[in-house]
Design a protein around this motif. Structure first.
Motif: not given
Length: 371
Positions: A230, A234, A236-238, A240, A257
């Motif tokens: 990537r 943007a 999602p932080s959780n 992968s 996102y």
């Protein structure tokens, strides 16, 4: 001949370098001294430089004088001296200089120094300049057999666009500017690689807040295996984004996102491609719904496989409601799996429906692009 003029003539020849031996001192003491006003008896002339009366009989009267100047001049200018010098110098110099110099100046023979052609990529403009050396520039390049469709050869530059992958023969010759021209030829293999693309899907399958999520971003063309990353946007932080294109994790917040994904293949030199993708995290639906909004692109002749999904999980039946799938691709009505090997290129729009047997049903329209 007047003795004075003979003496002076020899002196002039010495001064001009035309007499080889000018270091002499004639003995004139036996001649009478000149009288007053440089007077001498009849038949004699006063040589004022030495104040002696010399007979008017010419140079032959003076044994002390060197041999006749014509002899020396001949030896130096055109006789014995001139002969060896001219023969030796002219022969040696001309032979030595002309032979090696002529060979060196001619230079190396004409040749095509390009050893191989850089690979091309299908549907991407290609250009490569051929290199020649030796002979007499400028050069002219010509194909000796028809070039692959889409390519031209102008001023030594091979360029154009080939639409289909494969290996194509390219045979060319180069001519120099001599009369008649020298020529050199070469045969090459031009490898046209399949273009690498991020296949997607451009819109990943929906994720549901608090539920484990997994999706696989795929690629087509190029040379597998592929490496994904990537590079922007943007995410999602959780979740992968793994190097094999897998996106997984448990989303904790609802949002949409948008990010860019890059794929690199294993060819040499490698190809890279990027694509903008989107991912929506939402609440789990109450009634059966198709979670997919898009399907990955395909490639003609390449195996294709992508599973459609529903939420909430239940037993359903899948069906093709409208449109047509690409030739070679089918729908598994039990699992919702699209699979096969597309045998035609194009853009195919179709509608897929699902029912749970309880009068709950849903449908989504997709477009599958086959390159």
């Amino acid at each position: 001949m007047n003795a004075r003029w003979v003496f002076l003539g020899v002196a002039i020849l010495c001064a001009l370098g035309l007499v080889s031996s000018c270091f002499f001192e004639p003995d004139l003491s036996r001649f009478d001294m000149c009288g007053e006003d440089n007077s001498c008896p009849s038949g004699y002339t006063c040589l004022t430089e030495v104040q002696r009366c010399l007979p008017d009989c010419g140079a032959n009267c003076y044994p002390e004088f060197p041999p006749d100047a014509s002899t020396d001049a001949g030896m130096n200018d055109g006789g014995t001296d001139a002969g060896p010098d001219a023969g030796t110098d002219a022969g040696t110099d001309a032979g030595t200089d002309a032979g090696p110099d002529a060979g060196t100046d001619a230079g190396p023979p004409l040749s095509l120094v390009t050893e191989r052609l850089e690979p091309a990529i299908e549907a991407v403009f290609y250009t490569m300049e051929l290199q020649a050396e030796g002979g007499t520039p400028p050069y002219e390049f010509h194909p000796t057999e028809p070039l692959p469709q889409g390519l031209t050869l102008e001023a030594g530059v091979l360029s154009g666009t080939i639409s289909t992958e494969g290996t194509y023969p390219v045979k060319v010759e180069v001519l120099d500017s001599e009369t008649p021209p020298a020529s050199a030829s070469a045969a090459y293999d031009l490898r046209v690689r399949p273009k690498l693309r991020v296949a997607g899907p451009k819109m990943l399958v929906d994720g549901y807040q608090g539920a484990f999520y997994t999706e696989k971003v795929s690629a087509i063309g190029g040379m597998p295996p592929y490496t994904f990353e990537r590079v922007d946007g943007a995410f999602p932080s959780n979740l992968s984004f793994l190097s094999d294109g897998t996106v997984q994790g448990t989303p904790s917040a609802q949002a949409t996102y948008t990010f860019r994904a890059r794929v690199t293949d294993s060819d040499s030199p490698p190809q890279m491609a990027e694509e903008q993708l989107s991912l929506k995290i939402t609440a789990t639906p109450l009634l059966v719904a198709i979670s997919n909004h898009g399907v990955p692109d395909g490639r003609r002749g390449t195996p294709y496989q992508y599973a459609l999904r529903i939420a909430p999980s239940t037993t359903v039946t899948w069906s093709l409601k409208a449109g047509a799938l690409p030739g070679g691709v089918g729908l598994n009505t039990s699992t919702g799996l699209l699979s096969g090997a597309p045998n035609e290129a194009g853009s195919f729009t179709f509608t897929i429906g699902v029912t749970d047997g309880l009068l709950n049903n849903a449908q989504v329209t997709f477009t599958l692009v086959v390159h």
